[in-house]
Design a protein around this motif. Structure first.
Motif, PDB file in Angstrom:
ATOM      1  N   SER A  11      -6.724  -0.993   0.570  1.00  0.00           N
ATOM      2  CA  SER A  11      -5.339  -0.796   0.135  1.00  0.00           C
ATOM      3  C   SER A  11      -4.418  -1.901   0.653  1.00  0.00           C
ATOM      4  CB  SER A  11      -4.857   0.573   0.647  1.00  0.00           C
ATOM      5  OG  SER A  11      -3.470   0.715   0.483  1.00  0.00           O
ATOM      6  N   THR A  13      -0.534  -4.361  -0.586  1.00  0.00           N
ATOM      7  CA  THR A  13       0.311  -4.858  -1.668  1.00  0.00           C
ATOM      8  C   THR A  13      -0.099  -6.269  -2.070  1.00  0.00           C
ATOM      9  OG1 THR A  13       2.615  -5.135  -2.368  1.00  0.00           O
ATOM     10  CG2 THR A  13       2.079  -5.783  -0.102  1.00  0.00           C
ATOM     11  N   GLY A  89      -7.832  -2.147  -4.191  1.00  0.00           N
ATOM     12  CA  GLY A  89      -6.675  -1.347  -4.571  1.00  0.00           C
ATOM     13  C   GLY A  89      -7.146  -0.013  -5.127  1.00  0.00           C
ATOM     14  N   LEU A  92      -3.344   4.239  -7.390  1.00  0.00           N
ATOM     15  CA  LEU A  92      -1.975   4.404  -6.904  1.00  0.00           C
ATOM     16  C   LEU A  92      -1.165   3.111  -6.996  1.00  0.00           C
ATOM     17  CD1 LEU A  92      -2.441   6.622  -3.710  1.00  0.00           C
ATOM     18  CD2 LEU A  92      -1.985   7.337  -6.051  1.00  0.00           C
ATOM     19  N   ASN A  93      -1.833   1.963  -7.033  1.00  0.00           N
ATOM     20  CA  ASN A  93      -1.111   0.694  -6.998  1.00  0.00           C
ATOM     21  C   ASN A  93      -0.156   0.509  -8.176  1.00  0.00           C
ATOM     22  OD1 ASN A  93      -3.394   0.118  -5.045  1.00  0.00           O
ATOM     23  ND2 ASN A  93      -2.273  -1.814  -4.928  1.00  0.00           N
ATOM     24  N   ILE A  96       2.825   2.917  -8.092  1.00  0.00           N
ATOM     25  CA  ILE A  96       3.842   2.572  -7.098  1.00  0.00           C
ATOM     26  C   ILE A  96       4.582   1.297  -7.484  1.00  0.00           C
ATOM     27  CG2 ILE A  96       4.147   1.748  -4.713  1.00  0.00           C
ATOM     28  CD1 ILE A  96       2.055   3.902  -3.937  1.00  0.00           C
ATOM     29  N   HIS A 153      -6.155   0.204   4.954  1.00  0.00           N
ATOM     30  CA  HIS A 153      -4.882  -0.413   4.546  1.00  0.00           C
ATOM     31  C   HIS A 153      -4.712  -1.748   5.256  1.00  0.00           C
ATOM     32  CE1 HIS A 153      -0.860  -0.421   2.799  1.00  0.00           C
ATOM     33  NE2 HIS A 153      -0.431  -0.922   3.951  1.00  0.00           N
ATOM     34  N   SER A 176       6.681  -1.994  -1.534  1.00  0.00           N
ATOM     35  CA  SER A 176       5.436  -1.477  -2.100  1.00  0.00           C
ATOM     36  C   SER A 176       4.383  -1.262  -1.019  1.00  0.00           C
ATOM     37  CB  SER A 176       4.905  -2.420  -3.183  1.00  0.00           C
ATOM     38  OG  SER A 176       4.676  -3.714  -2.689  1.00  0.00           O
ATOM     39  N   ILE A 180       2.802   2.412  -0.672  1.00  0.00           N
ATOM     40  CA  ILE A 180       1.363   2.609  -0.843  1.00  0.00           C
ATOM     41  C   ILE A 180       0.779   3.301   0.377  1.00  0.00           C
ATOM     42  CG2 ILE A 180      -0.868   1.396  -0.992  1.00  0.00           C
ATOM     43  CD1 ILE A 180       0.624  -0.756  -2.676  1.00  0.00           C
TER      44      ILE A 180
END
Length: 258
Positions: A11, A13, A89, A92-93, A96, A153, A176, A180
């Protein structure tokens, strides 16, 4: 879902190192990587010649939904085979990324006057878009909760890739990243925050999740970086070849559509 299988999400951004970490981890462990098309690849055939910062909300939604479809297709294929996987990712990416655009503007990487015009054009439409993303969120959160097993993450530690094809602001990037991370926390996932160099990250993840290792981390990173470089160069060149400077009429059209 087979609970004995690991469905790992890397995970983070934009330009957090997700793709490099995911690909290197997959090579190092032998666990399949979710090979869904990137947003830039989808752009080249869905809206050839268009830049991200010039897209209207309809076009951005289509791009996100196409990538959502590609990701689901790839993940479900491995789930059906009862296979582990590592995903660059997650579902959810795109959700969001979309919700944040309703907060700070859909073309936040564009010029100030374009953002100013789009803000006023979108005042009424934005109300509907927030409701739309609320419904979209219900679907992707349910899927994430039912599908993924481990969340890694990656915090923002690297500068944004200066390739010119991901024109997002630092404000958007930071928002973001936070959203996330909190999305997984709200789903009661134990989220492992892994930082450091790419080598340190891969080694930490392997240790944290007790994953097998079939080749050295150094070799895996060399292979991953080589593959990513070739892929990025090919897609970037395709975007450059497709792009043409918009005419005056085309500029007006871009500015007048939310």
């Amino acid at each position: 879902m087979n609970n004995e299988k690991k469905h790992i999400v890397i995970s983070g951004t934009y330009s957090s190192g997700k793709t490099t970490t995911t690909k290197a981890l997959s090579i190092a462990t032998g666990i399949p990587m979710i090979n869904a098309l990137s947003a830039r690849e989808i752009l080249t055939f869905l809206y050839p010649g268009l830049r991200f910062q010039d897209m209207n909300m309809t076009e951005l939604l289509a791009l996100g939904l196409y990538r959502f479809k590609e990701r689901i297709k790839a993940e479900e294929s491995l789930i059906t085979k009862q296979s582990d996987f590592i995903s660059d990712g997650s579902v959810l990416n795109e959700w969001i990324y979309g919700t944040i655009r309703t907060k700070i503007g859909i073309n936040h990487g564009a010029s100030w006057y374009q953002q100013f015009i789009k803000f006023f054009l979108g005042i009424n439409a934005n109300k509907f878009m927030k409701k739309y993303f609320k419904g979209y969120g219900t679907v992707v959160n349910k899927y994430a909760k039912d599908t993924y097993t481990d969340i890694i993450h990656l915090p923002i530690e690297f500068k944004m890739d200066p390739d010119g094809h991901r024109p997002v602001s630092e404000k958007y990037r930071k928002m973001s990243d936070k959203e996330i991370f909190m999305a997984y926390k709200n789903l009661n996932f134990p989220v492992h925050i892994i930082g450091g160099t790419q080598k340190e990250r891969v080694n930490k993840i392997i240790k944290q999740l007790d994953l097998p290792q079939v080749i050295s981390t150094e070799q895996a990173l060399d292979e991953a970086n080589d593959k990513i470089k070739k892929s990025c160069e090919m897609v970037s060149q395709k975007i450059i070849n497709q792009y043409h400077k918009p005419t005056f009429i085309e500029k007006i059209k871009i500015l007048s559509h939310f």
